[in-house]
Design an enzyme around this catalytic site. Structure first.
Site, mmCIF file in Angstrom:
data_model
loop_
_atom_site.group_PDB
_atom_site.id
_atom_site.type_symbol
_atom_site.label_atom_id
_atom_site.label_comp_id
_atom_site.label_asym_id
_atom_site.label_seq_id
_atom_site.Cartn_x
_atom_site.Cartn_y
_atom_site.Cartn_z
ATOM 1 N N ARG A 112 14.072 20.499 0.708
ATOM 2 C CA ARG A 112 14.898 19.719 -0.426
ATOM 3 C C ARG A 112 15.684 18.876 0.396
ATOM 4 O O ARG A 112 16.331 19.006 1.493
ATOM 5 C CB ARG A 112 15.950 20.606 -1.061
ATOM 6 C CG ARG A 112 16.485 20.050 -1.984
ATOM 7 C CD ARG A 112 17.587 20.718 -2.816
ATOM 8 N NE ARG A 112 17.084 20.976 -4.230
ATOM 9 C CZ ARG A 112 17.801 21.502 -5.220
ATOM 10 N NH1 ARG A 112 18.881 21.780 -5.224
ATOM 11 N NH2 ARG A 112 17.008 21.693 -6.346
ATOM 12 N N PRO B 298 17.420 26.392 -6.635
ATOM 13 C CA PRO B 298 18.195 27.416 -5.971
ATOM 14 C C PRO B 298 19.817 27.368 -6.327
ATOM 15 O O PRO B 298 20.244 26.246 -6.489
ATOM 16 C CB PRO B 298 17.995 27.075 -4.570
ATOM 17 C CG PRO B 298 17.379 25.566 -4.430
ATOM 18 C CD PRO B 298 16.705 25.612 -6.032
ATOM 19 N N ARG C 128 21.576 23.961 -13.949
ATOM 20 C CA ARG C 128 22.704 24.530 -14.895
ATOM 21 C C ARG C 128 22.215 24.935 -15.941
ATOM 22 O O ARG C 128 22.815 25.918 -17.027
ATOM 23 C CB ARG C 128 23.712 23.566 -14.930
ATOM 24 C CG ARG C 128 24.590 23.493 -13.768
ATOM 25 C CD ARG C 128 25.435 22.257 -13.691
ATOM 26 N NE ARG C 128 24.830 21.182 -13.367
ATOM 27 C CZ ARG C 128 25.163 19.780 -13.333
ATOM 28 N NH1 ARG C 128 26.442 19.652 -13.275
ATOM 29 N NH2 ARG C 128 24.415 18.953 -13.171
ATOM 30 N N GLN D 66 15.004 29.573 -0.821
ATOM 31 C CA GLN D 66 15.466 28.235 -0.031
ATOM 32 C C GLN D 66 16.232 29.041 1.492
ATOM 33 O O GLN D 66 17.225 29.802 1.183
ATOM 34 C CB GLN D 66 16.495 27.622 -0.836
ATOM 35 C CG GLN D 66 16.978 26.203 -0.056
ATOM 36 C CD GLN D 66 18.185 25.405 -0.859
ATOM 37 O OE1 GLN D 66 18.988 26.071 -1.213
ATOM 38 N NE2 GLN D 66 17.805 24.374 -1.133
ATOM 39 N N TYR E 122 24.692 20.149 4.443
ATOM 40 C CA TYR E 122 24.539 21.100 5.276
ATOM 41 C C TYR E 122 23.947 20.757 6.560
ATOM 42 O O TYR E 122 23.841 19.418 6.767
ATOM 43 C CB TYR E 122 23.899 22.398 4.586
ATOM 44 C CG TYR E 122 24.580 22.745 3.050
ATOM 45 C CD1 TYR E 122 25.983 23.301 3.230
ATOM 46 C CD2 TYR E 122 23.942 22.513 1.895
ATOM 47 C CE1 TYR E 122 26.620 23.676 2.266
ATOM 48 C CE2 TYR E 122 24.844 23.069 0.853
ATOM 49 C CZ TYR E 122 26.017 23.568 0.899
ATOM 50 O OH TYR E 122 26.756 23.816 -0.230
ATOM 51 N N CYS F 142 23.215 29.385 -5.548
ATOM 52 C CA CYS F 142 24.161 30.137 -4.934
ATOM 53 C C CYS F 142 24.697 30.967 -5.792
ATOM 54 O O CYS F 142 25.707 30.476 -6.883
ATOM 55 C CB CYS F 142 25.153 29.614 -3.891
ATOM 56 S SG CYS F 142 24.478 28.741 -2.656
ATOM 57 N N ALA G 77 20.469 29.184 -1.682
ATOM 58 C CA ALA G 77 20.500 29.032 -0.337
ATOM 59 C C ALA G 77 20.717 30.464 0.470
ATOM 60 O O ALA G 77 21.770 30.872 0.219
ATOM 61 C CB ALA G 77 21.544 27.961 -0.145
HETATM 62 C C1 LIG Z 1 25.921 27.593 -9.484
HETATM 63 C C2 LIG Z 1 25.266 26.480 -8.418
HETATM 64 C C3 LIG Z 1 24.847 26.919 -7.111
HETATM 65 C C4 LIG Z 1 24.005 26.096 -6.707
HETATM 66 N N1 LIG Z 1 23.466 26.359 -5.374
HETATM 67 C C5 LIG Z 1 22.586 25.768 -4.812
HETATM 68 C C6 LIG Z 1 21.717 26.279 -3.786
HETATM 69 O O1 LIG Z 1 21.775 27.300 -3.292
HETATM 70 N N2 LIG Z 1 20.930 25.119 -3.041
HETATM 71 C C7 LIG Z 1 20.750 23.847 -3.483
HETATM 72 O O2 LIG Z 1 19.912 23.129 -3.020
HETATM 73 N N3 LIG Z 1 21.603 23.487 -4.610
HETATM 74 C C8 LIG Z 1 22.345 24.275 -5.270
HETATM 75 N N4 LIG Z 1 22.973 23.712 -6.323
HETATM 76 C C9 LIG Z 1 22.542 22.791 -6.734
HETATM 77 C C10 LIG Z 1 21.551 22.905 -7.884
HETATM 78 O O3 LIG Z 1 20.172 23.076 -7.344
HETATM 79 C C11 LIG Z 1 21.025 21.460 -8.701
HETATM 80 O O4 LIG Z 1 20.443 20.635 -7.596
HETATM 81 C C12 LIG Z 1 22.328 20.657 -9.133
HETATM 82 O O5 LIG Z 1 23.025 21.693 -9.927
HETATM 83 C C13 LIG Z 1 21.804 19.644 -10.054
HETATM 84 O O6 LIG Z 1 21.012 20.138 -10.927
HETATM 85 P P1 LIG Z 1 21.321 20.516 -12.692
HETATM 86 O O7 LIG Z 1 21.674 18.972 -13.166
HETATM 87 O O8 LIG Z 1 19.842 20.887 -13.369
HETATM 88 O O9 LIG Z 1 22.289 21.589 -12.676
HETATM 89 C C14 LIG Z 1 23.712 24.573 -7.086
HETATM 90 C C15 LIG Z 1 24.102 24.323 -8.265
HETATM 91 C C16 LIG Z 1 24.988 25.395 -9.021
HETATM 92 C C17 LIG Z 1 25.285 25.033 -10.576
#
Ligand SMILES: Cc1cc2nc3c(=O)[nH]c(=O)nc-3n(C[C@H](O)[C@H](O)[C@H](O)COP(=O)(O)O)c2cc1C
Length: 366
Positions: A231, A24, A325, A101, A183, A26, A58
């Site tokens: 999560r 997920p 990412r 989520q 949160y 945002c 989220a």
């Molecule tokens: C732009 C962006 C928005 C995110 N929004 C959420 C979210 O809505 N809910 C959540 O649990 N984590 C959110 N995260 C965290 C990611 O889901 C993930 O756990 C975190 O980026 C680490 O993973 P990665 O190394 O693959 O980016 C967000 C991350 C990014 C980069």
């Protein structure tokens, strides 16, 4: 070559074509919680990314439970209609299943969008009052939340149920509860943010009481064939905070409430906590959760390369991997991983000429 990453998986009644999940993310781009054309484009792009499952950002259960003015919600009929339109189109155009989520931001609510500063909203920015387990700000300069009352807890629990019912009406294939990243629910679970002296604070059992009550109430309305998970926090990365031992205990408690899977993330309890940045930093914690709690386990965090993801699944450390990412950087990450691992992945018919079998420079000129 047989790829573990591209082997099918089953989550409750949901058949997944492979083990790749888009985490997920945002977008801070909704209109009073409503998805719009940005989400159509963003989720539409990810629908054809090769991931078997895309989890929508989220999505908050009440207006004041959003992180920012741009965060998504499922607290109104308009929200439901707007997201229904986007998901219906993504399904028509894409190959992925869709999860969502469901969240409440607690003391991290009333914040600026990342590109506006990512701080607490200032006086001229339409801030709103926040509440949390205890009246402690998330960090310096953040709003001081009021301590959640029984009435708050009941209203928000009912709102989780109502938003879940909206998500079910939209037709989501998977539902996950946000119990991480500082949160509302993580705020209750972590001793760093929960200093209550009533039945919701103190012992592990008391700190879990409220999040578990939400899991129970939501499970009661989610049909068994639809996977429901959470999560959770693998570690608060701070002395006195949640540890991997706690993550195992949290997973066991959620499993006992009937949840089908756990996604292990970490960090976010306090503004000054820095999560590790090495590849797969949550994997060892997730492996413990999978083994010791005996529940379908997914993890996230710096999983970047096809072979890395393959090894996490092939070694049995996790059942699924989620990535955030790298899918923004490469929206066809799953296609490229399939090529690298010699596996098959679904593509829409319009794009099949880019697949490994049909790819031939001569044909490409037609
Ligand atoms: C732009 C962006 C928005 C995110 N929004 C959420 C979210 O809505 N809910 C959540 O649990 N984590 C959110 N995260 C965290 C990611 O889901 C993930 O756990 C975190 O980026 C680490 O993973 P990665 O190394 O693959 O980016 C967000 C991350 C990014 C980069």
């Amino acid at each position: 070559m047989t790829s573990a990453l591209f082997s099918p998986a089953k989550l409750a009644g949901l058949e997944l074509a492979n083990r790749i999940v888009v985490a997920p993310m945002c977008q801070y781009s909704a209109d009073d919680g409503c998805a719009n054309d940005w989400h159509m484009m963003h989720l539409g792009m990810l629908a054809n990314s090769g991931a078997a499952l895309v989890v929508v950002e989220a999505t908050h259960v009440e207006r004041h439970g959003r992180i920012t003015h741009g965060c998504m919600g499922l607290y109104s009929d308009d929200n439901e209609l707007a997201l229904q339109r986007v998901i219906a189109q993504c399904r028509r155009a894409g190959t992925a299943e869709f999860g969502i989520q469901i969240a409440h931001a607690g003391r991290k609510a009333s914040a600026q969008k990342p590109w506006d500063g990512a701080k607490a909203l200032g006086p001229g920015q339409d801030p709103w009052p926040t509440f949390a387990a205890s009246p402690l700000p998330w960090g310096e300069g953040w709003h001081v939340p009021r301590e959640a009352t029984e009435a708050d807890l009941e209203r928000v629990r009912n709102a989780f149920v109502a938003s879940t019912q909206r998500a079910l009406r939209i037709g989501f294939d998977e539902i996950e509860l946000h119990m991480a990243h500082g949160y509302l629910m993580h705020g209750f679970m972590s001793p760093l943010s929960n200093k209550r002296t009533d039945q919701y604070g103190g012992s592990f059992e008391n700190r879990m009481r409220y999040p578990l009550s939400i899991a129970r109430a939501v499970r009661a309305v989610v049909p068994k064939h639809i996977p429901l998970g959470a999560r959770i926090t693998g570690s608060d990365w701070r002395d006195g905070g949640l540890t991997p031992d706690d993550a195992v205990a949290i997973a066991k408690a959620l499993k006992a409430e009937g949840l089908d899977f756990i996604c292990v993330s970490s960090g976010g309890a306090l503004a000054d906590i820095r999560t590790p940045s090495e590849p797969g930093y949550n994997v060892p914690i997730a492996a413990r959760v999978k083994k010791e709690a005996g529940i379908v386990t997914r993890t996230v965090g710096m999983i970047l390369k096809a072979q890395q993801a393959e090894d996490i699944i092939a070694s049995g450390q996790c059942d699924l991997v989620s990535m955030a990412r790298c899918f923004l950087d490469d929206p066809h990450w799953g296609w490229h991983a399939a090529k690298a691992l010699g596996a098959e992945v679904a593509r829409p018919p319009q794009y099949q000429r880019a697949g490994p079998k049909l790819w031939a420079p001569a044909a490409a000129t037609a």
